[in-house]
Design an enzyme around this catalytic site. Structure first.
Site, PDB file in Angstrom:
ATOM      1  N   THR A   1      -0.148   4.657   5.452  1.00  0.00           N
ATOM      2  CA  THR A   1      -1.491   3.929   5.473  1.00  0.00           C
ATOM      3  C   THR A   1      -1.471   2.807   6.617  1.00  0.00           C
ATOM      4  O   THR A   1      -2.776   2.136   6.948  1.00  0.00           O
ATOM      5  CB  THR A   1      -1.839   3.166   4.261  1.00  0.00           C
ATOM      6  OG1 THR A   1      -0.872   2.256   3.620  1.00  0.00           O
ATOM      7  CG2 THR A   1      -2.086   4.179   3.127  1.00  0.00           C
ATOM      8  N   GLY A   2      -0.239   2.563   7.458  1.00  0.00           N
ATOM      9  CA  GLY A   2      -0.685   1.934   8.743  1.00  0.00           C
ATOM     10  C   GLY A   2      -0.026   0.454   8.633  1.00  0.00           C
ATOM     11  O   GLY A   2      -0.425  -0.446   9.119  1.00  0.00           O
ATOM     12  N   LYS A   3       0.855   0.459   7.681  1.00  0.00           N
ATOM     13  CA  LYS A   3       1.368  -0.992   7.477  1.00  0.00           C
ATOM     14  C   LYS A   3       2.347  -1.560   8.695  1.00  0.00           C
ATOM     15  O   LYS A   3       1.988  -2.557   9.159  1.00  0.00           O
ATOM     16  CB  LYS A   3       2.264  -1.260   6.121  1.00  0.00           C
ATOM     17  CG  LYS A   3       1.461  -1.064   4.808  1.00  0.00           C
ATOM     18  CD  LYS A   3       2.197  -1.289   3.716  1.00  0.00           C
ATOM     19  CE  LYS A   3       3.417  -0.215   3.332  1.00  0.00           C
ATOM     20  NZ  LYS A   3       2.638   1.291   3.193  1.00  0.00           N
TER      21      LYS A   3
ATOM     22  N   GLU B   1      -9.249  32.120  -8.712  1.00  0.00           N
ATOM     23  CA  GLU B   1      -9.975  30.822  -7.879  1.00  0.00           C
ATOM     24  C   GLU B   1     -11.566  30.746  -8.282  1.00  0.00           C
ATOM     25  O   GLU B   1     -11.951  29.759  -7.964  1.00  0.00           O
ATOM     26  CB  GLU B   1      -9.576  31.286  -6.156  1.00  0.00           C
ATOM     27  CG  GLU B   1      -8.308  31.200  -5.823  1.00  0.00           C
ATOM     28  CD  GLU B   1      -7.679  29.899  -6.289  1.00  0.00           C
ATOM     29  OE1 GLU B   1      -8.409  28.935  -6.372  1.00  0.00           O
ATOM     30  OE2 GLU B   1      -6.302  29.844  -6.713  1.00  0.00           O
TER      31      GLU B   1
ATOM     32  N   GLY C   1       0.810  -1.074   0.052  1.00  0.00           N
ATOM     33  CA  GLY C   1       0.065  -0.043  -0.082  1.00  0.00           C
ATOM     34  C   GLY C   1       0.695   1.296   0.153  1.00  0.00           C
ATOM     35  O   GLY C   1       2.023   1.242   0.258  1.00  0.00           O
ATOM     36  N   PRO C   2       0.320   2.382  -0.189  1.00  0.00           N
ATOM     37  CA  PRO C   2       0.728   3.550  -0.352  1.00  0.00           C
ATOM     38  C   PRO C   2       1.508   3.798   1.033  1.00  0.00           C
ATOM     39  O   PRO C   2       1.315   3.407   2.103  1.00  0.00           O
ATOM     40  CB  PRO C   2      -0.158   4.910  -0.575  1.00  0.00           C
ATOM     41  CG  PRO C   2      -1.306   4.157  -0.947  1.00  0.00           C
ATOM     42  CD  PRO C   2      -1.269   2.411  -0.393  1.00  0.00           C
TER      43      PRO C   2
END
Ligand code: ADP
Length: 610
Positions: free
Chosen positions: A210-212, A428, A206-207
């Site tokens: 992300t909590g690996k 904007e 995963g990127p």
């Protein structure tokens, strides 16, 4: 030997000690021995001492006579004379005729003191120094020289405050997958009974952020087993073979501690495809080979589970990902809306925060943020509260910190000229108006023209109202039109263009190109992949897979697509010129306006117009 065991003393200490011992030996022991040693006297003295009954022991040797005084304190020697009367005189003097040999100093003793003792001292000191170096290099038990090739993996043994699954928010699929591993570690019998074997290796992909790593630690925390953690790059050493021996050592340790979890972070550092190119990295390949061998070498049910994390799964060697090695792949994707909300809540528990914070709204604003970024947003909010001398963080803190994380801090003293400010306002509002007027675009959340440290002079924050897994062709086209809206407003109002649109141009081009080369959204190329994504989790670089003519054709199509959307944006703005002016003026004065204010002006105008 024991006194020099303390490993903390510097090497210099031991050198000093050796010198001191030698010095003392020379200064004290040798003169003492010399004093004790033999005094040479003439034969006359020997005769006088015999007559005066002053001698204790006598030994007549072939070439000399050695004798002592009465107190046996001093040893004398003298030459041998032809003196047949000697025995009688000695007898009369009362001297002892013993069979003992009186020696100046035993030759054994001399050899011991002069050679063996210093040698012994040096050997002992050498041993101690060797042990110190080995300890430093990572463990004393190793038979390898200086402990090189030890795995030095960090071992986390169970602790009460260890990470649990509850700490990892969202990622439900990944957690479900890993729960099985925990269950297995708790109760391997259940699995063995039925003949099922656990996967040996599990790859978390995963990127970044992300909590690996967190998930791997949570598995160890839940299963209450030791957790060995090592980064792939730590295996790669300067010397060929060292990495391999580290792998061996890691697995040896793990097997001793089984059941346990071995976590290898950034496994792509060693697990890259072996492509046999010239000048390939021998050390890395050997390490990988060793890893493959080790993974084959232990049975599935030994209780050693290997978790590995990477954000470049496509670069891994196929041998590593085949069944029997890392046979299970757990995707750890960027969190969806619900996941983001949960992650925000988990981290908000760690800070003092107002009760009425709308986590859902913040999660919607932070679309595309990773777990690490969300953790950072919560922390920024707390920091902002401290800066404002408040005791808790509020909704406003959270919203502002999203902008801080996305666009950087507000530039307090950036000076824009009035003209520049006006251009930025129109730019904007151009984005926001084009977005709002296209039915499928997400509503505008906030527009600001306060410069940020990232270099943005202003920005329009759009909020997704839910999770989007699919995008239609029209939605992507509308997005491109929205990106071009800023520049279109400048053209419509000022008739000239500025450099402010560079980022919009990049994004619009990327989308347009992807539509044609990857999503099969152009009639001419149908469903042909013209580009492949190299690393989907790290920026998503692409490489073209087509002929030069096709490339030229793609370029033409991209330009066509962007141009048509640009024209569309200009048309929308021209048609809504009055609203564009009013909104830009409003933004120019306020500098920051909310989505609600924007919509109310827009709708109010609609009502008047109709
Ligand atoms: P990775 O290994 O995927 O790069 P980490 O596991 O090191 O990412 O996560 C970095 C930080 O991000 C963690 O320490 C944690 O604070 C936060 N984080 C990431 N994902 C989550 C999540 N799902 N729940 C809670 N916190 C998370």
């Amino acid at each position: 030997m024991h006194e020099v065991k303390n490993p903390k003393k510097p090497l210099l200490f031991y050198y000093g000690l050796v010198l001191l011992i030698l010095f003392l030996f020379n200064a004290l022991a040798i003169p003492y021995i010399e004093e004790k040693s033999i005094k040479e006297v003439d034969y006359g003295t020997f005769m006088t001492m015999t007559e005066n009954k002053e001698i204790g022991q006598v030994q007549v040797q072939d070439n000399q006579i050695v004798f002592t005084d009465k107190e046996n304190e001093t040893i004398y020697k003298t030459g041998v004379m032809n003196d047949p009367d000697l025995v009688n005189r000695l007898h009369k003097s009362g001297a002892e005729f013993t069979s003992e040999i009186i020696e100046e100093m035993s030759p054994f003793m001399a050899i011991f003191l002069n050679w063996i003792l210093p040698l012994l001292i040096f050997t002992v000191i050498g041993q101690i120094m060797m042990k110190r170096v080995m300890d430093k290099a990572g463990g004393g038990k190793s038979s390898m020289m200086f402990g090189m090739g030890k795995s030095n993996a960090k071992v986390y043994v169970k602790s009460s405050e260890g990470i649990r699954f509850a700490d990892v928010a969202g990622e439900d699929e990944a957690k479900e997958n890993l729960t099985e591993i925990v269950d297995y570690l708790h109760n391997p019998g259940k699995y063995k009974e039925i003949g099922a074997s656990m996967p040996k290796g599990i790859l978390l992909v995963g990127p970044p952020g992300t909590g690996k790593t967190m998930l791997a630690k949570a598995v160890a925390g839940e299963a209450n087993v030791p957790f060995f953690s090592m980064s792939g790059s730590e295996f790669v050493e300067m010397f060929v073979g060292m990495g391999a021996s580290k792998v061996r050592d890691l697995f040896k340790q793990a097997k001793e501690k089984a059941p346990c979890i071995v976590f290898i972070d950034e496994i792509d550092a060693i697990g890259k495809k072996r492509d046999g190119q010239m000048g390939g990295n021998d050390e890395r390949e050997q390490t990988l080979n060793q890893l493959l061998t080790e993974m084959d070498g232990f049975e599935g049910n030994t209780g050693v589970i290997i978790l590995a994390a990477t954000n470049r799964p496509e670069s891994l060697d196929p041998a590593l990902t085949r069944p029997g090695r890392f046979d299970r792949r757990v995707p750890v994707e960027l969190p969806d809306l619900k996941g983001r909300e949960e992650i925000l809540k988990v981290h908000a528990k760690k800070i003092r925060i107002a009760d009425d914070v709308d986590y859902n709204k913040i999660a919607r604003m932070a679309s595309g943020a990773s777990g690490a970024e969300l953790a950072n947003i919560v922390n920024e909010a707390a920091l902002r509260a401290v800066r404002d001398k408040r005791t808790y963080a509020t909704q406003a803190d959270m919203e502002e910190s999203i902008e801080t994380v996305i666009a950087g801090y507000q530039k307090k003293n950036a000076i824009l000229t009035n003209k520049e400010k006006l251009v930025v306002s129109y730019h904007e509002i151009g984005h926001a108006l084009v977005a709002a007027k296209q039915t499928n675009s997400a509503p505008v959340q906030k527009i600001t023209i306060i410069p940020r440290t990232s270099g943005a002079l202003g920005y329009t924050m759009q909020v997704e109202d839910g999770n989007h897994y699919l995008m239609t062709k029209e939605e992507i086209e509308n997005k491109i039109a929205t990106f071009t809206g800023g520049r279109a407003a400048e053209e419509v109002i000022f008739g000239s263009v500025t450099t402010g649109a560079s980022n919009d141009i990049e994004q619009a081009t990327r989308l347009a190109r992807a539509m044609i080369t990857r999503y099969g959204m152009s009639e001419d190329f149908d469903m042909v992949a013209l580009e492949t994504v190299n690393n989907q989790y790290l920026g998503g670089d692409t490489s073209l897979a087509c002929s030069a003519e096709t490339q030229a054709e793609i370029d033409r199509k991209v330009v066509e697509l962007v141009r048509s959307q640009h024209e569309k944006a200009k048309t929308i703005l021209r048609e809504n010129r009055a609203k564009l002016d009013e909104l830009a003026k409003f933004l120019y004065e306020r500098e920051t306006i909310t989505g609600d204010e924007f919509m109310s002006i827009l709708n109010h105008q609609d009502e008047i117009g109709s």
